[in-house]
Design a protein around this motif. Structure first.
Motif, PDB file in Angstrom:
ATOM      1  N   LEU A  90      41.366  39.263  52.286  1.00 51.38           N
ATOM      2  CA  LEU A  90      42.122  39.552  51.057  1.00 51.38           C
ATOM      3  C   LEU A  90      41.321  39.256  49.797  1.00 51.38           C
ATOM      4  O   LEU A  90      41.612  39.802  48.729  1.00 51.38           O
ATOM      5  CB  LEU A  90      43.430  38.761  51.037  1.00 51.38           C
ATOM      6  CG  LEU A  90      44.534  39.303  51.935  1.00 51.38           C
ATOM      7  CD1 LEU A  90      45.718  38.355  51.952  1.00 51.38           C
ATOM      8  CD2 LEU A  90      44.964  40.687  51.490  1.00 51.38           C
ATOM      9  N   TYR A  91      40.325  38.414  49.900  1.00 57.41           N
ATOM     10  CA  TYR A  91      39.509  38.068  48.735  1.00 57.41           C
ATOM     11  C   TYR A  91      38.825  39.309  48.162  1.00 57.41           C
ATOM     12  O   TYR A  91      38.698  39.434  46.941  1.00 57.41           O
ATOM     13  CB  TYR A  91      38.468  37.009  49.125  1.00 57.41           C
ATOM     14  CG  TYR A  91      37.625  36.538  47.968  1.00 57.41           C
ATOM     15  CD1 TYR A  91      38.157  35.674  47.014  1.00 57.41           C
ATOM     16  CD2 TYR A  91      36.314  36.975  47.809  1.00 57.41           C
ATOM     17  CE1 TYR A  91      37.402  35.239  45.946  1.00 57.41           C
ATOM     18  CE2 TYR A  91      35.550  36.558  46.737  1.00 57.41           C
ATOM     19  CZ  TYR A  91      36.093  35.677  45.810  1.00 57.41           C
ATOM     20  OH  TYR A  91      35.348  35.261  44.749  1.00 57.41           O
ATOM     21  N   ASN A  92      38.415  40.215  49.008  1.00 55.52           N
ATOM     22  CA  ASN A  92      37.734  41.435  48.558  1.00 55.52           C
ATOM     23  C   ASN A  92      38.697  42.577  48.277  1.00 55.52           C
ATOM     24  O   ASN A  92      38.251  43.685  47.954  1.00 55.52           O
ATOM     25  CB  ASN A  92      36.690  41.874  49.600  1.00 55.52           C
ATOM     26  CG  ASN A  92      35.536  40.907  49.665  1.00 55.52           C
ATOM     27  OD1 ASN A  92      35.139  40.336  48.661  1.00 55.52           O
ATOM     28  ND2 ASN A  92      35.012  40.690  50.862  1.00 55.52           N
ATOM     29  N   HIS A  93      39.985  42.347  48.429  1.00 56.57           N
ATOM     30  CA  HIS A  93      41.022  43.353  48.140  1.00 56.57           C
ATOM     31  C   HIS A  93      42.047  42.738  47.198  1.00 56.57           C
ATOM     32  O   HIS A  93      43.152  42.373  47.614  1.00 56.57           O
ATOM     33  CB  HIS A  93      41.691  43.822  49.436  1.00 56.57           C
ATOM     34  CG  HIS A  93      40.734  44.349  50.455  1.00 56.57           C
ATOM     35  ND1 HIS A  93      40.142  45.587  50.346  1.00 56.57           N
ATOM     36  CD2 HIS A  93      40.255  43.801  51.602  1.00 56.57           C
ATOM     37  CE1 HIS A  93      39.352  45.791  51.375  1.00 56.57           C
ATOM     38  NE2 HIS A  93      39.397  44.706  52.157  1.00 56.57           N
ATOM     39  N   PRO A  94      41.721  42.623  45.909  1.00 56.64           N
ATOM     40  CA  PRO A  94      42.602  41.880  44.986  1.00 56.64           C
ATOM     41  C   PRO A  94      43.991  42.492  44.809  1.00 56.64           C
ATOM     42  O   PRO A  94      44.965  41.754  44.661  1.00 56.64           O
ATOM     43  CB  PRO A  94      41.828  41.867  43.669  1.00 56.64           C
ATOM     44  CG  PRO A  94      40.758  42.888  43.808  1.00 56.64           C
ATOM     45  CD  PRO A  94      40.524  43.117  45.260  1.00 56.64           C
ATOM     46  N   HIS A  95      44.105  43.813  44.829  1.00 57.72           N
ATOM     47  CA  HIS A  95      45.432  44.417  44.665  1.00 57.72           C
ATOM     48  C   HIS A  95      46.326  44.111  45.865  1.00 57.72           C
ATOM     49  O   HIS A  95      47.520  43.828  45.708  1.00 57.72           O
ATOM     50  CB  HIS A  95      45.303  45.936  44.463  1.00 57.72           C
ATOM     51  CG  HIS A  95      44.697  46.288  43.140  1.00 57.72           C
ATOM     52  ND1 HIS A  95      43.348  46.273  42.919  1.00 57.72           N
ATOM     53  CD2 HIS A  95      45.271  46.638  41.961  1.00 57.72           C
ATOM     54  CE1 HIS A  95      43.086  46.607  41.671  1.00 57.72           C
ATOM     55  NE2 HIS A  95      44.249  46.823  41.050  1.00 57.72           N
ATOM     56  N   ASP A  96      45.750  44.161  47.044  1.00 58.69           N
ATOM     57  CA  ASP A  96      46.511  43.810  48.240  1.00 58.69           C
ATOM     58  C   ASP A  96      46.842  42.315  48.258  1.00 58.69           C
ATOM     59  O   ASP A  96      47.920  41.925  48.707  1.00 58.69           O
ATOM     60  CB  ASP A  96      45.708  44.170  49.502  1.00 58.69           C
ATOM     61  CG  ASP A  96      45.548  45.670  49.672  1.00 58.69           C
ATOM     62  OD1 ASP A  96      46.507  46.406  49.350  1.00 58.69           O
ATOM     63  OD2 ASP A  96      44.470  46.103  50.128  1.00 58.69           O
ATOM     64  N   ALA A  97      45.933  41.503  47.772  1.00 57.90           N
ATOM     65  CA  ALA A  97      46.163  40.057  47.733  1.00 57.90           C
ATOM     66  C   ALA A  97      47.357  39.727  46.837  1.00 57.90           C
ATOM     67  O   ALA A  97      48.181  38.869  47.193  1.00 57.90           O
ATOM     68  CB  ALA A  97      44.919  39.331  47.247  1.00 57.90           C
TER      69      ALA A  97
END
Length: 182
Positions: A90-97
């Protein structure tokens, strides 16, 4: 014929065999009336509250961490239906995070509410019972419930695609009435 004292001195196990009574109980245990039940009673009487509080605190904070992590994982995988690759990184997918955090925070807000509701209801009954029977039975009950909580969390993480609501409600309602940190 050898003297029994000399025989026992040369082979100490013979002395132990002679001390054993019927059913394998030692003569000493038979003399003081020691049975498994009386041994448990002595253990119960010798147990102080401090180790029980320590064990409960360790179990509580360990399950708290496990529950938060499990809620985040299940929010991503089950509730939002995101692929595992995104949920694990999730760190590399901020919108999903952000989306996962919003859903997880909703469930993490439900946990204290469920715990408080059950606690208030059970405290009406636990108070008078602890006045009558002492605190120890409820501390043991609390440890047993916390152990059951760990098992539920284990199965909830093993079956990661089970509904998050079941995990949150079962774990919070199960252990809330016997928590010693309220």
């Amino acid at each position: 014929m050898m003297d029994t004292a000399a025989e026992t001195k040369s082979n100490p196990s013979l002395g132990k065999d002679r001390e054993m009574g019927e059913g394998g109980a030692s003569a000493e245990a038979q003399r003081d009336g020691s049975t498994p039940v009386s041994a448990m009673r002595r253990l119960w009487a010798a147990t102080t509250y401090e180790p029980l509080f320590l064990l409960h605190s360790i179990a509580f904070y360990a399950t708290m961490t496990m529950t938060e992590s499990l809620i985040s994982d299940k929010s991503c995988l089950v509730t939002l239906g995101k692929p595992e690759e995104i949920c694990r990184d999730l760190y590399n997918h901020p919108h999903d995070a952000i989306e996962v955090q919003q859903v997880a925070s909703k469930y993490q807000g439900i946990v204290p509410l469920a715990e408080s509701f059950v606690s208030v209801f059970l405290l009406l009954y636990i108070g008078p019972f602890s006045d009558r029977y002492g605190r120890k039975p409820f501390l043991y009950l609390s440890l047993a419930m916390r152990t059951l909580n760990v098992l539920i969390l284990f199965f909830a993480s093993a079956f990661i695609y089970s509904p998050i609501e079941l995990t949150v409600v079962c774990t919070s309602a199960l252990c809330s009435g016997t928590r010693s940190d309220h």
